[in-house]
Structures are given as structure tokens and as C-alpha cells.
Design a protein around this motif. Structure first.
Motif, PDB file in Angstrom:
ATOM      1  N   ASN A   1       0.862  -1.177   0.000  1.00 37.08           N
ATOM      2  CA  ASN A   1       0.000   0.000   0.000  1.00 37.08           C
ATOM      3  C   ASN A   1       0.900   1.229   0.000  1.00 37.08           C
ATOM      4  O   ASN A   1       1.251   1.751   1.047  1.00 37.08           O
ATOM      5  CB  ASN A   1      -0.928  -0.014   1.219  1.00 37.08           C
TER       6      ASN A   1
ATOM      7  N   GLY B   1       2.220   5.157  -1.624  1.00 34.58           N
ATOM      8  CA  GLY B   1       1.657   6.457  -1.984  1.00 34.58           C
ATOM      9  C   GLY B   1       1.375   7.303  -0.754  1.00 34.58           C
ATOM     10  O   GLY B   1       1.365   6.824   0.376  1.00 34.58           O
ATOM     11  N   VAL B   2       1.142   8.575  -0.995  1.00 36.47           N
ATOM     12  CA  VAL B   2       0.962   9.555   0.079  1.00 36.47           C
ATOM     13  C   VAL B   2      -0.238   9.218   0.961  1.00 36.47           C
ATOM     14  O   VAL B   2      -0.131   9.217   2.189  1.00 36.47           O
ATOM     15  CB  VAL B   2       0.803  10.981  -0.510  1.00 36.47           C
ATOM     16  N   PHE B   3      -1.382   8.935   0.338  1.00 33.91           N
ATOM     17  CA  PHE B   3      -2.586   8.663   1.124  1.00 33.91           C
ATOM     18  C   PHE B   3      -2.433   7.395   1.955  1.00 33.91           C
ATOM     19  O   PHE B   3      -2.881   7.347   3.098  1.00 33.91           O
ATOM     20  CB  PHE B   3      -3.817   8.587   0.219  1.00 33.91           C
ATOM     21  N   ASN B   4      -1.811   6.392   1.392  1.00 33.58           N
ATOM     22  CA  ASN B   4      -1.574   5.160   2.150  1.00 33.58           C
ATOM     23  C   ASN B   4      -0.591   5.403   3.284  1.00 33.58           C
ATOM     24  O   ASN B   4      -0.748   4.857   4.372  1.00 33.58           O
ATOM     25  CB  ASN B   4      -1.067   4.049   1.229  1.00 33.58           C
TER      26      ASN B   4
ATOM     27  N   ILE C   1      -0.209   8.185   4.981  1.00 32.63           N
ATOM     28  CA  ILE C   1      -0.967   8.879   6.034  1.00 32.63           C
ATOM     29  C   ILE C   1      -1.869   7.891   6.779  1.00 32.63           C
ATOM     30  O   ILE C   1      -1.930   7.901   8.012  1.00 32.63           O
ATOM     31  CB  ILE C   1      -1.789  10.041   5.428  1.00 32.63           C
ATOM     32  N   ALA C   2      -2.534   7.029   6.025  1.00 36.22           N
ATOM     33  CA  ALA C   2      -3.415   6.039   6.641  1.00 36.22           C
ATOM     34  C   ALA C   2      -2.626   5.081   7.535  1.00 36.22           C
ATOM     35  O   ALA C   2      -3.108   4.688   8.608  1.00 36.22           O
ATOM     36  CB  ALA C   2      -4.175   5.267   5.567  1.00 36.22           C
ATOM     37  N   GLN C   3      -1.418   4.721   7.119  1.00 38.97           N
ATOM     38  CA  GLN C   3      -0.588   3.828   7.920  1.00 38.97           C
ATOM     39  C   GLN C   3      -0.120   4.527   9.183  1.00 38.97           C
ATOM     40  O   GLN C   3      -0.133   3.951  10.271  1.00 38.97           O
ATOM     41  CB  GLN C   3       0.614   3.353   7.098  1.00 38.97           C
ATOM     42  N   LYS C   4       0.305   5.778   9.041  1.00 37.13           N
ATOM     43  CA  LYS C   4       0.888   6.537  10.144  1.00 37.13           C
ATOM     44  C   LYS C   4      -0.153   6.891  11.206  1.00 37.13           C
ATOM     45  O   LYS C   4       0.101   6.755  12.393  1.00 37.13           O
ATOM     46  CB  LYS C   4       1.530   7.811   9.575  1.00 37.13           C
TER      47      LYS C   4
ATOM     48  N   ARG D   1      -3.259   1.612   9.431  1.00 43.97           N
ATOM     49  CA  ARG D   1      -3.484   0.736   8.272  1.00 43.97           C
ATOM     50  C   ARG D   1      -2.215  -0.060   7.986  1.00 43.97           C
ATOM     51  O   ARG D   1      -1.100   0.429   8.178  1.00 43.97           O
ATOM     52  CB  ARG D   1      -3.857   1.548   7.036  1.00 43.97           C
TER      53      ARG D   1
END
Length: 111
Positions: free
Chosen positions: A34, A36-39, A41-44, A48
Motif C-alpha cells: 500500500n 503512496g501519500v494517502f496510504n 498517512i493512513a498507515q501513520k 493501516r
């Protein structure tokens, strides 16, 4: 003059460095990062996972095992038809869409 090549004549191959395995059940599981930038952010911030695991079903796993960088989509279709008979119908429209989806997600390349 530009000629359009028939999609069924393409020879798919699995992308290099793509991690996948055959499970004990015979089904295929693909490990997808996963990225990319959005992923990120979601991980951090939302916990996620960095990787997702895509489990292919019976048709998808059979098709995946046919992808060897030598067979055309048409030839793979003949194998699918032999194994699944009328359960695969309408064969080539479904198969074409399936390969386009695999290509869109970066799992395969078709040349």
C-alpha cells in the motif's frame, strides 16, 4: 499506418519483484504494498497495514498459474474453457476484463 493489436494476442507476464505464493489449498495469494501519500498517512495515523494480501478465487488462481510469459491470453482462455467448460462463459469478455484488471493493479504486464 497504426494497427491495433488484438488483446487476446498479448502475452502476459507477472511483474518482477511482485510477491505471491500458492497456498496449501492451491489458491494464489498476492502481496500488495500500500504505497503512496494517502496510504502513508493512513498507515501513520490510522494504523493501516503496509501490505494487503489479495486472495484469488478458483478461476483467478487457475488463470494466474497459466501466466508464464509465453502463452497468449487466447491460449490461456482455451485452458480455462477446457477446465471450467460452460462455467467460464462468456469466456473471452470476462478473461479480457480480468487481465485488464490485473494490469491496472500492476500485477502483470502484457506485451
Amino acid at each position: 499506418m497504426k494497427q491495433n493489436k488484438n488483446y487476446l494476442d498479448f502475452v502476459p507476464s507477472v511483474r518482477e519483484r511482485l510477491e505471491w505464493k500458492e497456498l496449501e489449498t492451491g489458491m494464489i495469494q498476492i502481496k500488495m504494498e500500500n504505497a503512496g501519500v494517502f496510504n502513508f498517512i493512513a498507515q501513520k495515523f490510522f494504523g493501516r497495514p503496509r501490505y494487503s494480501y489479495i486472495d484469488l478465487e478458483e478461476f483467478g488462481s487457475f488463470i494466474w498459474k497459466q501466466i508464464d510469459g509465453k502463452r497468449t491470453i487466447f491460449e490461456i482462455g482455451k485452458s480455462v474453457s477446457e477446465k471450467f467448460k460452460e462455467k467460464a462463459d462468456p469466456l473471452y469478455p470476462r478473461l479480457g476484463q480480468y487481465f485488464k484488471t490485473l494490469q491496472l493493479h500492476g500485477f502483470i504486464k502484457a506485451e
